[in-house]
Design a protein around this motif. Sequence first.
Motif, PDB file in Angstrom:
ATOM      1  N   LEU A 240      33.419  43.276  55.043  1.00 58.70           N
ATOM      2  CA  LEU A 240      34.137  42.576  56.094  1.00 58.70           C
ATOM      3  C   LEU A 240      35.507  42.137  55.577  1.00 58.70           C
ATOM      4  O   LEU A 240      35.666  41.801  54.403  1.00 58.70           O
ATOM      5  CB  LEU A 240      33.358  41.345  56.557  1.00 58.70           C
ATOM      6  CG  LEU A 240      32.094  41.587  57.376  1.00 58.70           C
ATOM      7  CD1 LEU A 240      31.385  40.262  57.637  1.00 58.70           C
ATOM      8  CD2 LEU A 240      32.415  42.293  58.687  1.00 58.70           C
ATOM      9  N   ALA A 241      36.487  42.120  56.475  1.00 64.57           N
ATOM     10  CA  ALA A 241      37.810  41.591  56.166  1.00 64.57           C
ATOM     11  C   ALA A 241      38.370  41.023  57.459  1.00 64.57           C
ATOM     12  O   ALA A 241      37.940  41.405  58.559  1.00 64.57           O
ATOM     13  CB  ALA A 241      38.725  42.675  55.604  1.00 64.57           C
ATOM     14  N   PHE A 242      39.317  40.126  57.345  1.00 65.21           N
ATOM     15  CA  PHE A 242      39.890  39.461  58.515  1.00 65.21           C
ATOM     16  C   PHE A 242      41.403  39.414  58.387  1.00 65.21           C
ATOM     17  O   PHE A 242      41.942  39.459  57.276  1.00 65.21           O
ATOM     18  CB  PHE A 242      39.313  38.047  58.652  1.00 65.21           C
ATOM     19  CG  PHE A 242      37.814  38.034  58.773  1.00 65.21           C
ATOM     20  CD1 PHE A 242      37.203  38.202  60.007  1.00 65.21           C
ATOM     21  CD2 PHE A 242      37.004  37.911  57.652  1.00 65.21           C
ATOM     22  CE1 PHE A 242      35.819  38.231  60.122  1.00 65.21           C
ATOM     23  CE2 PHE A 242      35.620  37.942  57.743  1.00 65.21           C
ATOM     24  CZ  PHE A 242      35.028  38.101  58.989  1.00 65.21           C
ATOM     25  N   THR A 243      42.083  39.326  59.518  1.00 61.22           N
ATOM     26  CA  THR A 243      43.537  39.341  59.480  1.00 61.22           C
ATOM     27  C   THR A 243      44.130  38.429  60.539  1.00 61.22           C
ATOM     28  O   THR A 243      43.497  38.143  61.566  1.00 61.22           O
ATOM     29  CB  THR A 243      44.071  40.783  59.650  1.00 61.22           C
ATOM     30  OG1 THR A 243      45.484  40.794  59.460  1.00 61.22           O
ATOM     31  CG2 THR A 243      43.753  41.331  61.027  1.00 61.22           C
ATOM     32  N   ASN A 244      45.341  37.974  60.276  1.00 60.64           N
ATOM     33  CA  ASN A 244      46.118  37.188  61.233  1.00 60.64           C
ATOM     34  C   ASN A 244      47.588  37.344  60.867  1.00 60.64           C
ATOM     35  O   ASN A 244      47.912  37.931  59.835  1.00 60.64           O
ATOM     36  CB  ASN A 244      45.702  35.719  61.211  1.00 60.64           C
ATOM     37  CG  ASN A 244      45.953  35.006  62.546  1.00 60.64           C
ATOM     38  OD1 ASN A 244      46.815  35.418  63.337  1.00 60.64           O
ATOM     39  ND2 ASN A 244      45.206  33.953  62.801  1.00 60.64           N
ATOM     40  N   VAL A 245      48.471  36.858  61.722  1.00 63.83           N
ATOM     41  CA  VAL A 245      49.903  37.031  61.492  1.00 63.83           C
ATOM     42  C   VAL A 245      50.619  35.684  61.473  1.00 63.83           C
ATOM     43  O   VAL A 245      50.191  34.722  62.111  1.00 63.83           O
ATOM     44  CB  VAL A 245      50.544  37.938  62.571  1.00 63.83           C
ATOM     45  CG1 VAL A 245      49.976  39.336  62.511  1.00 63.83           C
ATOM     46  CG2 VAL A 245      50.354  37.363  63.970  1.00 63.83           C
ATOM     47  N   PHE A 246      51.711  35.661  60.716  1.00 67.34           N
ATOM     48  CA  PHE A 246      52.662  34.556  60.813  1.00 67.34           C
ATOM     49  C   PHE A 246      53.619  34.854  61.965  1.00 67.34           C
ATOM     50  O   PHE A 246      54.011  35.995  62.151  1.00 67.34           O
ATOM     51  CB  PHE A 246      53.483  34.445  59.516  1.00 67.34           C
ATOM     52  CG  PHE A 246      52.706  33.971  58.332  1.00 67.34           C
ATOM     53  CD1 PHE A 246      52.537  32.622  58.102  1.00 67.34           C
ATOM     54  CD2 PHE A 246      52.158  34.873  57.432  1.00 67.34           C
ATOM     55  CE1 PHE A 246      51.830  32.171  56.992  1.00 67.34           C
ATOM     56  CE2 PHE A 246      51.448  34.438  56.326  1.00 67.34           C
ATOM     57  CZ  PHE A 246      51.281  33.085  56.097  1.00 67.34           C
ATOM     58  N   PRO A 247      54.016  33.876  62.765  1.00 67.28           N
ATOM     59  CA  PRO A 247      53.713  32.451  62.628  1.00 67.28           C
ATOM     60  C   PRO A 247      52.439  31.979  63.338  1.00 67.28           C
ATOM     61  O   PRO A 247      52.075  30.818  63.203  1.00 67.28           O
ATOM     62  CB  PRO A 247      54.931  31.792  63.270  1.00 67.28           C
ATOM     63  CG  PRO A 247      55.333  32.740  64.352  1.00 67.28           C
ATOM     64  CD  PRO A 247      55.062  34.108  63.792  1.00 67.28           C
ATOM     65  N   GLU A 248      51.743  32.839  64.071  1.00 72.03           N
ATOM     66  CA  GLU A 248      50.583  32.400  64.854  1.00 72.03           C
ATOM     67  C   GLU A 248      49.539  31.711  63.973  1.00 72.03           C
ATOM     68  O   GLU A 248      48.928  30.717  64.386  1.00 72.03           O
ATOM     69  CB  GLU A 248      49.962  33.597  65.584  1.00 72.03           C
ATOM     70  CG  GLU A 248      48.697  33.279  66.371  1.00 72.03           C
ATOM     71  CD  GLU A 248      48.912  32.296  67.516  1.00 72.03           C
ATOM     72  OE1 GLU A 248      47.925  31.655  67.931  1.00 72.03           O
ATOM     73  OE2 GLU A 248      50.067  32.156  67.985  1.00 72.03           O
ATOM     74  N   GLN A 249      49.330  32.224  62.771  1.00 70.31           N
ATOM     75  CA  GLN A 249      48.331  31.625  61.875  1.00 70.31           C
ATOM     76  C   GLN A 249      48.584  30.142  61.666  1.00 70.31           C
ATOM     77  O   GLN A 249      47.650  29.349  61.515  1.00 70.31           O
ATOM     78  CB  GLN A 249      48.360  32.374  60.527  1.00 70.31           C
ATOM     79  CG  GLN A 249      47.261  31.991  59.562  1.00 70.31           C
ATOM     80  CD  GLN A 249      47.660  30.862  58.606  1.00 70.31           C
ATOM     81  OE1 GLN A 249      48.762  30.310  58.673  1.00 70.31           O
ATOM     82  NE2 GLN A 249      46.750  30.530  57.711  1.00 70.31           N
ATOM     83  N   ASN A 250      49.853  29.754  61.676  1.00 69.00           N
ATOM     84  CA  ASN A 250      50.217  28.360  61.409  1.00 69.00           C
ATOM     85  C   ASN A 250      49.855  27.415  62.549  1.00 69.00           C
ATOM     86  O   ASN A 250      49.879  26.194  62.374  1.00 69.00           O
ATOM     87  CB  ASN A 250      51.726  28.243  61.159  1.00 69.00           C
ATOM     88  CG  ASN A 250      52.196  29.009  59.951  1.00 69.00           C
ATOM     89  OD1 ASN A 250      53.390  29.147  59.744  1.00 69.00           O
ATOM     90  ND2 ASN A 250      51.300  29.532  59.130  1.00 69.00           N
ATOM     91  N   HIS A 251      49.527  27.959  63.706  1.00 69.24           N
ATOM     92  CA  HIS A 251      49.289  27.139  64.891  1.00 69.24           C
ATOM     93  C   HIS A 251      47.808  26.936  65.199  1.00 69.24           C
ATOM     94  O   HIS A 251      47.480  26.303  66.205  1.00 69.24           O
ATOM     95  CB  HIS A 251      50.017  27.740  66.098  1.00 69.24           C
ATOM     96  CG  HIS A 251      51.509  27.702  65.958  1.00 69.24           C
ATOM     97  ND1 HIS A 251      52.285  26.659  66.431  1.00 69.24           N
ATOM     98  CD2 HIS A 251      52.369  28.564  65.359  1.00 69.24           C
ATOM     99  CE1 HIS A 251      53.546  26.889  66.147  1.00 69.24           C
ATOM    100  NE2 HIS A 251      53.629  28.047  65.495  1.00 69.24           N
TER     101      HIS A 251
END
Length: 350
Positions: A240-251
Amino acid sequence: MADILALKETFDKGDMYGLIKAMPQNLEEGIKLGRDANLMRLEQETFHSVVVAGMGGSAIAGDIARSYLYRQIQIPFVVCRYYRLPAFVNRKSLVICCSYSGNTEETLSAYDDAIVTGAHIIAITSGGKLAHKAESDGVPIVKIKGGLPPRAALGYSIAPLLMILERLGLCEEQSEALSQTALQLKNWAALYDPADDKNPALDLARQIYGTIPVIYSGYERLNAVATRFKGQLSENAKILAFTNVFPEQNHNELVGWHKLYDLDKKYTVVILKDSQEHKRIRARMEIVMQYLRDKSIKVILLENLSGQDLDRVFYFIQYLDFTSYYLALLNGVDPTPVNAIDYLKEKLAN
């Protein structure tokens, strides 16, 4: 840890190493396929939106094109991973249906949806039902080489896609950029030789080994690379792995690192940083790295090289594809089979 050459001999039965290494040649062949494709007068049309319909390894080319061309394409560009197309699709839309096998049920359904809406359609496939439908309906087809795992055919899907968008006047000239990137990938491939003690992909795989990777990137250019890496880790390394993007991750997600139920040592955060990253994204990355390290979370920052946009994107794709490959070997699994997906398809068929 076991000798990597011995692990390669034992577990890489489908030669995934060779398939990953062949990406630059696939790109070069894909350029020609896109340049020579019969677009049947579509070059005279004006489009108000572009939709790439596909799943998994076939859809990722659409993601990469969308993020890479973020500041070039002047009309809405979306990737549809579903049975139905968005409601805005109409006679002024271009729908590019990508299915490597030609038998992906979601993409076939989206194709039928596109026919109903009257949208302009192009099919990119190695054959199957999608090729049959397109031939019957007089839809332009880019016929790509078959016989590969879809995720190993990225060069055959992204190059024709970019060439088509160029030919339709939707982005800048792409053939030179693609050719240069293919040449760079050939040069960089030597970095990932299993016999090289300084192999950066093997080193990264060893750092990730035994943990759950959480991949963060900026929004422009690299968000699709992060998605690709997540998929490669799942399919090749079987984790398993997970991902997100800046700047959304910061919110939102940033707060979630507070309560980890004693799992803090089981995560490795990998941050992908573009050399041309927005200055505020660079600042956010630095702050988040320090915040996580203060919580004793392992954080690895990867920065790409300077150069043209497409080179920087594919530098990471090649590097991280090889990382997923070496992690598969360290995990003691063959990177090529995807038995869980085969099981699902068999159950759905019944």
